[in-house]
Write an enzyme that holds these catalytic residues in place. Sequence first.
Site, PDB file in Angstrom:
ATOM      1  N   SER A  46      47.386  33.407  46.990  1.00 24.87           N
ATOM      2  CA  SER A  46      48.481  33.952  47.792  1.00 24.87           C
ATOM      3  C   SER A  46      49.581  32.907  47.956  1.00 24.87           C
ATOM      4  O   SER A  46      50.666  33.231  48.438  1.00 24.87           O
ATOM      5  CB  SER A  46      47.975  34.424  49.159  1.00 24.87           C
ATOM      6  OG  SER A  46      47.224  33.400  49.792  1.00 24.87           O
ATOM      7  N   ASP A  84      40.849  29.086  45.319  1.00 20.97           N
ATOM      8  CA  ASP A  84      40.944  30.360  44.605  1.00 20.97           C
ATOM      9  C   ASP A  84      41.166  30.077  43.116  1.00 20.97           C
ATOM     10  O   ASP A  84      42.003  29.241  42.766  1.00 20.97           O
ATOM     11  CB  ASP A  84      42.171  31.127  45.148  1.00 20.97           C
ATOM     12  CG  ASP A  84      41.884  32.583  45.441  1.00 20.97           C
ATOM     13  OD1 ASP A  84      40.761  33.054  45.167  1.00 20.97           O
ATOM     14  OD2 ASP A  84      42.807  33.256  45.957  1.00 20.97           O
ATOM     15  N   GLU A 116      37.844  36.854  41.877  1.00 17.27           N
ATOM     16  CA  GLU A 116      37.928  38.288  42.146  1.00 17.27           C
ATOM     17  C   GLU A 116      37.080  39.077  41.156  1.00 17.27           C
ATOM     18  O   GLU A 116      37.019  38.730  39.979  1.00 17.27           O
ATOM     19  CB  GLU A 116      39.396  38.759  42.039  1.00 17.27           C
ATOM     20  CG  GLU A 116      40.304  38.143  43.077  1.00 17.27           C
ATOM     21  CD  GLU A 116      41.733  38.692  43.024  1.00 17.27           C
ATOM     22  OE1 GLU A 116      42.017  39.618  42.233  1.00 17.27           O
ATOM     23  OE2 GLU A 116      42.567  38.169  43.791  1.00 17.27           O
ATOM     24  N   GLU A 182      38.567  43.230  50.721  1.00 18.08           N
ATOM     25  CA  GLU A 182      39.976  43.439  51.052  1.00 18.08           C
ATOM     26  C   GLU A 182      40.342  44.916  50.983  1.00 18.08           C
ATOM     27  O   GLU A 182      40.066  45.580  49.978  1.00 18.08           O
ATOM     28  CB  GLU A 182      40.857  42.623  50.075  1.00 18.08           C
ATOM     29  CG  GLU A 182      42.347  42.766  50.345  1.00 18.08           C
ATOM     30  CD  GLU A 182      43.206  41.677  49.701  1.00 18.08           C
ATOM     31  OE1 GLU A 182      42.651  40.708  49.150  1.00 18.08           O
ATOM     32  OE2 GLU A 182      44.443  41.809  49.776  1.00 18.08           O
TER      33      GLU A 182
HETATM   34  O1  KIV Z   1      44.729  34.436  48.102  1.00 19.82           O
HETATM   35  C1  KIV Z   1      44.342  34.763  49.254  1.00 19.82           C
HETATM   36  O2  KIV Z   1      44.944  34.390  50.283  1.00 19.82           O
HETATM   37  C2  KIV Z   1      43.148  35.597  49.366  1.00 19.82           C
HETATM   38  C3  KIV Z   1      42.721  36.047  50.724  1.00 19.82           C
HETATM   39  C4  KIV Z   1      43.700  36.984  51.320  1.00 19.82           C
HETATM   40  C5  KIV Z   1      41.350  36.582  50.718  1.00 19.82           C
HETATM   41  O3  KIV Z   1      42.540  35.880  48.370  1.00 19.82           O
HETATM   42 NA    NA Z   2      43.517  35.337  46.390  1.00 16.74          NA
END
Ligand code: KIV
Ligand code: NA
Length: 266
Positions: A46, A84, A116, A182
Amino acid sequence: VRRVRIPHLQAMKERGEKWAMLTAYDQYSAEIFDEAGIPVLLVGDSAGNNVFGFETTVPVTVDHLLPLVKAVTTSARRAMVVADLPFGSYQASPEQALGTATRFMKEGLAHAVKLEGGKAMVPEIELLVRAGIPVMGHVGFTPQSEHVLGGYKVQGRGDAADRLVDDAVALEQAGCFAVVMEMVPAPLAARVTEVLSIPTIGIGAGPDCDAQVLVWSDMAGLRGGKPPRFVKKYADLRGTLAEAARAYAADVASGAFPAAEHSFEE
Ligand code: KIV
Ligand code: NA
């Protein structure tokens, strides 16, 4: 200070103690949330739409995220820091996933990674866990697939509910230590939380998950515009910063800043 580890999160699930995860992308957010007692910080992709100015997470690369992960891991003393894995950096093969995750662990000093996908990601997850890398799963709405999913849509309604449960179970069996859900109907998220023995972390997934996660710039009101329905705004940082910038500029224009106390004598 003792670092938060997987057994702490597992114990909280067993005690029914709910906890909060936040994203963090830099030194100050990491320091502040760590000092506030947030046990898990996610350096989310994000960052694409909260740091780098993209519309989605799709353009985010390992080179974008690695320096942010390192900033957060070196700034947070107690929190577990999860990196991530960006779109395209792990889906090609278990070997690709291991290569990418290894960089986040070694160069980014991450404590775990997140990726994911459901059942399809089982071979990747199994290899990472076998190699010693803790993996957080992510099901329901998965932003990296938004072009296939047709936009930001609630997942797991109707016939898709059983498939979502199967995906979450597959992630636990593959060795994930936690799963993000989510944009999933609250009753379905409750069912998954009941079925799984690992913690579930909800975002737009109702009150019955073991934990919740929000993007910090949404939660603290730094982003502009109307936040998604699942966000609660706990501050108005955008307003606060705009006011500070205007006050500073006005002081410079009027000559009120810098004053004598901000200046050096000969
Ligand atoms: O990238 C992110 O912030 C996320 C969260 C919202 C779970 O994957
Ligand atoms: Na993410």
